[in-house]
Scaffold this motif. Structure first.
Motif, PDB file in Angstrom:
ATOM      1  N   MET A 152      10.407  68.298 -58.953  1.00  0.00           N
ATOM      2  CA  MET A 152       9.941  69.524 -58.289  1.00  0.00           C
ATOM      3  C   MET A 152      10.052  69.437 -56.877  1.00  0.00           C
ATOM      4  SD  MET A 152       8.966  70.539 -61.040  1.00  0.00           S
ATOM      5  CE  MET A 152       8.879  72.516 -60.791  1.00  0.00           C
ATOM      6  N   ARG A 153      10.358  70.723 -56.056  1.00  0.00           N
ATOM      7  CA  ARG A 153      10.496  70.725 -54.839  1.00  0.00           C
ATOM      8  C   ARG A 153       9.159  70.535 -53.983  1.00  0.00           C
ATOM      9  NH1 ARG A 153      14.508  75.639 -53.248  1.00  0.00           N
ATOM     10  NH2 ARG A 153      14.349  74.777 -51.316  1.00  0.00           N
ATOM     11  N   SER A 154       9.416  70.208 -52.861  1.00  0.00           N
ATOM     12  CA  SER A 154       8.209  69.736 -52.041  1.00  0.00           C
ATOM     13  C   SER A 154       7.291  71.105 -51.702  1.00  0.00           C
ATOM     14  CB  SER A 154       8.319  69.046 -50.708  1.00  0.00           C
ATOM     15  OG  SER A 154       9.325  69.644 -50.116  1.00  0.00           O
ATOM     16  N   GLY A 155       6.143  71.067 -51.202  1.00  0.00           N
ATOM     17  CA  GLY A 155       5.488  71.910 -50.650  1.00  0.00           C
ATOM     18  C   GLY A 155       5.053  73.225 -51.607  1.00  0.00           C
ATOM     19  N   ASP A 170      14.031  70.791 -57.940  1.00  0.00           N
ATOM     20  CA  ASP A 170      14.714  70.134 -56.842  1.00  0.00           C
ATOM     21  C   ASP A 170      15.971  69.820 -57.557  1.00  0.00           C
ATOM     22  OD1 ASP A 170      16.215  68.879 -54.773  1.00  0.00           O
ATOM     23  OD2 ASP A 170      14.476  68.049 -54.047  1.00  0.00           O
ATOM     24  N   HIS A 171      17.075  70.812 -57.623  1.00  0.00           N
ATOM     25  CA  HIS A 171      18.070  70.563 -58.469  1.00  0.00           C
ATOM     26  C   HIS A 171      19.193  69.562 -57.567  1.00  0.00           C
ATOM     27  CE1 HIS A 171      17.373  73.556 -61.384  1.00  0.00           C
ATOM     28  NE2 HIS A 171      16.828  74.511 -60.460  1.00  0.00           N
ATOM     29  N   ASN A 172      19.191  69.663 -56.333  1.00  0.00           N
ATOM     30  CA  ASN A 172      20.203  69.034 -55.817  1.00  0.00           C
ATOM     31  C   ASN A 172      19.811  67.593 -55.833  1.00  0.00           C
ATOM     32  OD1 ASN A 172      21.721  71.108 -54.582  1.00  0.00           O
ATOM     33  ND2 ASN A 172      20.204  71.293 -52.997  1.00  0.00           N
TER      34      ASN A 172
END
Length: 274
Positions: free
Chosen positions: A129-132, A141-143
């Motif tokens: 997962m993306r942060s924040g 967070d695909h990248n």
């Protein structure tokens, strides 16, 4: 070469010896028993594999290979016996418990989602997962996942050309490489590979066997289940033979032959004579 059985004063220590020193197996089974009604699938089965080696597990149909692998990978409970990881007793009562010990399994059906691409399959159930706030809202967070997947596949030499295509559109060899690379990316101790070269062509088989060697060279123990004796002899360091639910012999792959292995599988070569 090690031979099992209580007869003849045979050395029963499952660890491979190098220079006279015992090596503690990455994963070991002692005396596993499992019955299905009146059928005894495992009859005091032993097994061991060391870090950084390929052990082939062979046996005729009904020898107990599938039952043993399921027991070692947490998919099946046994009636009795002991499991050890790095010499310490462990309980592997679910695939989640196996994964917590660094054990991954690639079954014949590969367990890949055909409509998803290689990156999505790599992180299926393990999404980053993306942060924040975005992560808390469920944004992935695909990248990061794509970059990690590319590195993992490149490190193992997996020939995946299109990271955006669904894996269902890829060849059998590519799908097999994706499944093995995914397991290697998450495993820290042991990978079980169930018939990984079945139904593959010559080139695809060569790629998968090379991939197995690269996984081994990273220090991961590889258990290779196969009916193909040429592939077993080519890629394995040791070969363990199951017959009627028991391990009947262990061979150095470089010092055995197809005839000897078939003889042990069928009982033509007895434990005492093997």
């Amino acid at each position: 070469m090690e031979h099992d059985g209580a007869e003849g004063g045979v050395d029963h220590d499952a660890a491979t010896r190098t220079g006279g020193n015992a090596v503690t197996p990455a994963l070991e089974a002692r005396g596993l028993r499992r019955e299905f009604g009146h059928v005894r699938a495992l009859d005091g089965a032993d097994f061991d594999v060391n870090a950084g080696e390929v052990v082939a597990l062979i046996g005729d149909n009904g020898a107990g290979k599938s039952t043993l692998v399921k027991a070692l990978s947490g998919s099946l409970a046994v009636d009795s016996g002991e499991l050890l990881s790095d010499g310490k007793p462990v309980t592997i009562d679910s695939p989640t418990a196996a994964r917590s010990l660094g054990i991954e399994t690639v079954y014949q059906d590969l367990a890949l989602a055909p409509h998803l691409d290689p990156v999505q399959n790599m992180y299926l159930g393990r999404e980053v997962m993306r942060s924040g706030l975005l992560g808390r809202l469920g944004f992935m967070d695909h990248n990061e996942m794509k970059e990690h997947t590319r590195r993992a596949f490149a490190d193992l030499g997996a020939t995946v050309r299109d990271f955006a295509a669904p894996v269902g559109s890829m060849s059998g060899g590519q799908r097999q490489q994706i499944a093995v690379a995914r397991a290697a990316a998450w495993a820290s101790r042991v990978i079980f590979l169930d018939e990984p070269t079945a139904a593959l062509g010559v080139v695809q088989t060569r790629n998968v066997l090379d991939l197995i060697r690269r996984v081994r060279d990273r220090g991961i123990a590889v258990v290779f289940i196969s009916h193909s004796m040429p592939h077993v002899i080519e890629v394995a360091d040791r070969i363990q033979v199951l017959r009627l639910g028991r391990r009947v012999a262990t061979y150095d792959a470089k010092k055995t032959s197809m005839e000897e292995l078939v003889g042990a599988m069928t009982g033509a070569i007895s434990q005492e004579a093997a």
